[in-house]
Design a protein around this motif. Structure first.
Motif, short mmCIF file in Angstrom:
data_model
loop_
_atom_site.label_atom_id
_atom_site.label_comp_id
_atom_site.label_asym_id
_atom_site.label_seq_id
_atom_site.Cartn_x
_atom_site.Cartn_y
_atom_site.Cartn_z
N GLU A 229 1.09 -1.63 -0.09
CA GLU A 229 0.00 -0.06 -0.29
C GLU A 229 0.92 1.11 -0.02
O GLU A 229 0.51 2.62 -0.47
CB GLU A 229 -0.98 0.33 1.11
CG GLU A 229 -1.96 -0.81 1.38
CD GLU A 229 -1.46 -2.56 2.82
OE1 GLU A 229 -0.19 -2.37 2.01
OE2 GLU A 229 -2.50 -2.69 2.60
N GLU A 232 0.94 3.07 -3.13
CA GLU A 232 -0.36 3.73 -3.74
C GLU A 232 -0.15 5.22 -3.04
O GLU A 232 -1.01 5.94 -3.36
CB GLU A 232 -1.09 2.90 -3.19
CG GLU A 232 -2.73 4.08 -3.86
CD GLU A 232 -2.42 4.15 -5.15
OE1 GLU A 232 -3.67 4.98 -5.42
OE2 GLU A 232 -1.99 3.45 -5.94
N MET A 236 -0.23 8.21 -4.31
CA MET A 236 -1.32 9.36 -4.20
C MET A 236 -1.02 10.72 -3.17
O MET A 236 -1.37 12.54 -3.91
CB MET A 236 -2.12 9.23 -3.03
CG MET A 236 -3.13 10.11 -2.69
SD MET A 236 -4.29 9.17 -1.49
CE MET A 236 -5.54 8.08 -3.41
N ASN A 240 -0.97 15.09 -5.43
CA ASN A 240 -1.87 15.90 -4.68
C ASN A 240 -0.71 16.91 -3.50
O ASN A 240 -1.38 17.88 -2.93
CB ASN A 240 -2.44 15.36 -3.72
CG ASN A 240 -3.64 14.88 -4.13
OD1 ASN A 240 -4.94 15.37 -3.55
ND2 ASN A 240 -3.49 13.17 -4.30
N LYS A 269 -6.93 13.45 2.00
CA LYS A 269 -7.09 12.29 0.75
C LYS A 269 -6.88 10.91 0.87
O LYS A 269 -7.60 9.62 0.73
CB LYS A 269 -6.49 12.73 -1.01
CG LYS A 269 -6.84 14.01 -1.61
CD LYS A 269 -8.95 13.82 -2.56
CE LYS A 269 -9.31 14.74 -2.87
NZ LYS A 269 -8.60 15.45 -4.38
N LEU A 270 -5.36 11.29 1.40
CA LEU A 270 -5.03 10.22 2.24
C LEU A 270 -5.79 8.82 2.99
O LEU A 270 -5.91 8.14 3.23
CB LEU A 270 -3.56 10.35 2.71
CG LEU A 270 -2.58 10.67 1.55
CD1 LEU A 270 -1.45 11.20 2.64
CD2 LEU A 270 -2.19 9.49 1.02
N GLU A 272 -9.31 9.35 3.48
CA GLU A 272 -10.75 8.45 2.49
C GLU A 272 -9.62 6.95 1.95
O GLU A 272 -10.33 6.14 2.02
CB GLU A 272 -11.08 9.46 1.68
CG GLU A 272 -11.17 10.75 2.58
CD GLU A 272 -11.97 11.70 1.53
OE1 GLU A 272 -12.96 12.13 1.55
OE2 GLU A 272 -11.72 11.56 0.16
N LYS A 273 -8.62 7.13 1.47
CA LYS A 273 -7.87 6.21 0.70
C LYS A 273 -7.86 5.57 1.50
O LYS A 273 -7.90 3.83 1.52
CB LYS A 273 -6.67 6.50 -0.34
CG LYS A 273 -6.63 5.70 -1.22
CD LYS A 273 -7.25 5.36 -2.14
CE LYS A 273 -6.52 3.69 -3.07
NZ LYS A 273 -7.27 2.89 -3.92
N PHE A 274 -7.29 6.02 2.36
CA PHE A 274 -6.51 4.50 3.36
C PHE A 274 -7.07 4.42 5.17
O PHE A 274 -6.28 4.85 5.86
CB PHE A 274 -4.81 4.01 3.80
CG PHE A 274 -4.19 4.58 2.62
CD1 PHE A 274 -3.46 3.18 1.93
CD2 PHE A 274 -3.75 4.75 1.58
CE1 PHE A 274 -3.55 3.07 0.50
CE2 PHE A 274 -3.23 5.07 0.73
CZ PHE A 274 -3.08 4.32 -0.57
N SER A 275 -8.14 4.19 4.92
CA SER A 275 -9.40 4.72 7.26
C SER A 275 -8.45 3.52 7.43
O SER A 275 -8.92 3.74 8.31
CB SER A 275 -10.17 3.92 6.10
OG SER A 275 -10.19 2.44 5.34
#
Length: 294
Positions: A229, A232, A236, A240, A269-270, A272-275
């Motif tokens: 992960e 990613e 990301m 951003n 953003k991070l 939301e993507k990596f909760s």
């Protein structure tokens, strides 16, 4: 006495075992003389009962205190830990620095930061971890005749760190085992040139060049493979407006440097993507550890 020691992020891409910086995320230790010895742990590690006995701080503190004072005494020690364990944010260095400082103070010795830093080499031989914990800022460090020699650049307050802290730890010793036993000349030259360039970028405050400067070919991606992960996360971050995105220490945390105006968006953003991961916005620390008498 109370001591605050900041988190650190070391290696910084190509600066393997040589470059590090300090973050405003602190472990706090309060220590007082007492009729009985006791240990309390709040925050990180509070659920680990074994830490009350098998504790790095206690072993380092007791060894140095006895050496300085020639006696055994009882202390009440209260830890308030904010730095997560085994996440590449310098938790071990913070413990070592706080233990050495506390031992000198409680034994009645006034000592400067350089002495504490050199003493820390006995317990942690990577100056990129211990030096920013002592002095703060961005640090380029070498070891010479059992002493740490370094240059420090203060980090502008126009920057923020957006730190991704995964829910999985990475062992430093295991992370080192992943690395090859030898490197090509091309790989070595690449890292040497990029580490030198990265240092000059912090010195000249050319933060716009950090993305190019932080390129590594020796360790980072090999370690990132253990937690895919992270690729990613880096992608990301750069999409951003991150100025720099690199593995923190040996992982598993990831350090992203951004201008202050971009920090909240990147955190959002991070997150939301990596909760399952923690994503923290942190300031940079330019002072190192703080000692307070009570």
């Amino acid at each position: 006495m109370t001591i605050l020691v900041p988190a650190t992020s070391a290696n910084l891409g190509p600066g393997f075992d040589a470059l590090g910086l300090s973050l405003k995320l602190y472990n706090e230790v309060k220590i007082t003389k007492s009729s009985l010895s006791s240990v309390s742990i709040n925050g990180e590690g509070s659920d680990n009962v074994a830490l009350r006995k098998n504790n790095l701080f206690i072993s380092v503190f007791n060894e140095i205190f006895k050496d300085l004072s020639g006696s055994d005494e009882n202390f009440r020690i209260v830890f308030d830990n904010k730095i997560p364990f085994s996440r590449g944010l310098g938790s071990s260095s913070a413990v070592i620095i706080s233990a050495i400082t506390a031992a000198y103070f409680m034994a009645g010795f006034k000592v400067d930061k350089q002495t504490i830093l050199n003493k820390a080499l006995i317990y942690e031989n990577h100056p990129d971890n211990i030096t920013p914990a002592v002095f703060g800022g961005f640090i380029s460090a070498v070891i010479n005749n059992n002493a740490v020699v370094f240059n420090k650049f203060e980090i502008s307050n126009e920057l923020k760190a957006v730190v991704v802290i995964p829910n999985k730890p990475m062992s430093t010793s295991q992370a080192r085992e992943i690395l090859p036993k030898s490197y090509t000349i091309k790989e070595c030259v690449s890292n040497l040139s990029h580490a030198a360039f990265l240092t000059s970028c912090f010195g000249a405050k050319r933060y716009d060049l950090l993305r190019l400067a932080c390129k590594d070919v020796m360790h980072e991606e090999r370690r990132m493979n253990a937690l895919s992960e992270l690729f990613e996360v880096r992608k990301m971050a750069y999409e951003n407006n991150a100025l720099m995105s690199s593995l923190s220490g040996s992982g598993s945390s990831f350090l992203n440097i951004v201008y202050a105006d971009d920090a909240k968006n990147l955190q959002k953003k991070l997150s939301e993507k990596f909760s399952d991961f923690r994503v923290e916005i942190l300031d940079f620390d330019n002072d190192g550890f703080i000692l307070m008498q009570s």
